[in-house]
Design an enzyme around this catalytic site. Sequence first.
Site, mmCIF file in Angstrom:
data_model
loop_
_atom_site.group_PDB
_atom_site.id
_atom_site.type_symbol
_atom_site.label_atom_id
_atom_site.label_comp_id
_atom_site.label_asym_id
_atom_site.label_seq_id
_atom_site.Cartn_x
_atom_site.Cartn_y
_atom_site.Cartn_z
ATOM 1 N N LYS A 205 0.852 -1.192 0.000
ATOM 2 C CA LYS A 205 0.000 0.000 0.000
ATOM 3 C C LYS A 205 0.883 1.236 0.000
ATOM 4 O O LYS A 205 1.641 1.469 0.945
ATOM 5 C CB LYS A 205 -0.909 -0.010 1.227
ATOM 6 C CG LYS A 205 -1.771 1.242 1.329
ATOM 7 C CD LYS A 205 -2.761 1.161 2.462
ATOM 8 C CE LYS A 205 -3.583 2.426 2.544
ATOM 9 N NZ LYS A 205 -4.580 2.372 3.604
ATOM 10 N N LYS B 240 -2.139 -1.641 -3.940
ATOM 11 C CA LYS B 240 -2.983 -0.449 -3.920
ATOM 12 C C LYS B 240 -2.134 0.808 -3.985
ATOM 13 O O LYS B 240 -1.159 0.880 -3.234
ATOM 14 C CB LYS B 240 -3.781 -0.462 -2.615
ATOM 15 C CG LYS B 240 -4.624 0.737 -2.375
ATOM 16 C CD LYS B 240 -5.245 0.648 -1.031
ATOM 17 C CE LYS B 240 -5.916 1.966 -0.743
ATOM 18 N NZ LYS B 240 -6.252 2.129 0.621
HETATM 19 C C1 PBG Z 1 -7.646 3.319 5.403
HETATM 20 C C2 PBG Z 1 -7.786 3.263 3.920
HETATM 21 C C3 PBG Z 1 -7.519 4.247 2.942
HETATM 22 C C4 PBG Z 1 -7.965 3.724 1.724
HETATM 23 C C5 PBG Z 1 -8.428 2.443 1.977
HETATM 24 N N1 PBG Z 1 -8.297 2.175 3.324
HETATM 25 C C6 PBG Z 1 -7.021 5.616 3.084
HETATM 26 C C7 PBG Z 1 -5.659 5.909 3.505
HETATM 27 O O1 PBG Z 1 -4.829 5.048 3.710
HETATM 28 O O2 PBG Z 1 -5.443 7.106 3.662
HETATM 29 C C8 PBG Z 1 -7.951 4.425 0.393
HETATM 30 C C9 PBG Z 1 -9.008 3.995 -0.575
HETATM 31 C C10 PBG Z 1 -9.260 4.907 -1.714
HETATM 32 O O3 PBG Z 1 -8.589 5.934 -1.933
HETATM 33 O O4 PBG Z 1 -10.206 4.605 -2.464
HETATM 34 N N2 PBG Z 1 -6.400 3.294 5.907
#
Ligand code: PBG
Length: 328
Positions: A196, A249
Amino acid sequence: MGFPEYRPRRLRRSGKLRGLIQENDLSARHLVYPLFVKEGAGGRTPIPSMPGVCQLTIDTALSEIDEAAGLSVPAVLLFGIPDRKDERGSGAYDENGIIQKAVREIKKRFGDDVVVITDLCLCEYTSHGHCGPIKDGDVDNDETLKLLAMAGCAQAAAGADIVAPSDMMDGRVKAVRAALDASGFSQVPIMSYAAKYASAFYGPFRDAAESTPQFSDRRGYQMDPPNQREALREMELDVEEGADIIMVKPAILYLDVLALARQRINRPLAAYCVSGEYTMVQCAAAQGFLDYRRSVVELTMGIKRAGADIIITYFAKDLARWMKEAPL
Ligand code: PBG
């Protein structure tokens, strides 16, 4: 044999002919539809930075899931927006936290007809918007693990089919797995947001989930965009710690990482087409600069071609609707 004897265009002369040699298909069975759920009733609050996406309440989420399931979308990914936030994100592990309540209602209504995946993170629940409690100005990794483990168990107890840790703390998969196993939830799989990245493309999501960090940013725990080898290491670690599904992601910005994972990681792969990726297409299409349907199908096909099994996408309902008309 080359030109003029061999002519690749011969097999592109009609739609049916192209279909015969199409290498990848999109099918609704792999789609996951993300939903934002808050307290209250009758809510459908549009999110300005995500055209077409709303913050829902449990009742409207049930109708939304009914519609998605009717289109053959098999799974939802739930994000909670609590009424109250605190330093330690207690809404995430409270038995009566918004997500726990939502999961119970969804399972009561749909049973095994919908796979309920719960995002497992504290950032929507902390007053400061970080993914764990703060100590000396930084997220306290090991303390966060304890809270995540509690939240994972609360979600599983409510009936979640899969829990999905998205916080990027070190050791969280191991901690969540151990807690689930110790609490009688050894059948609940973990889908880990393993690679991520600290992406600007989560911006619209943070409006939707009201989870923008109040100071600093998430670069101290999410991955640095220039790195690819490090993603492999993160994914390998999560496999070792017991992740059942590995996620990359954002999706379309990191197709290289996905393709590499497909070769090297022997687990089902999920890709998350994130809010910013969604919004780019929505805005360009609204201006008439992009053909919405063709763009969405093409970028989703790119994710599939790169190697994703599971595709998490805000476009899920549209894709499923188009699939009903003709195979994609
Ligand atoms: C929570 C989370 C996030 C996303 C999914 N789970 C945000 C982040 O890490 O700031 C992002 C999903 C998206 O942008 O569609 N931690």
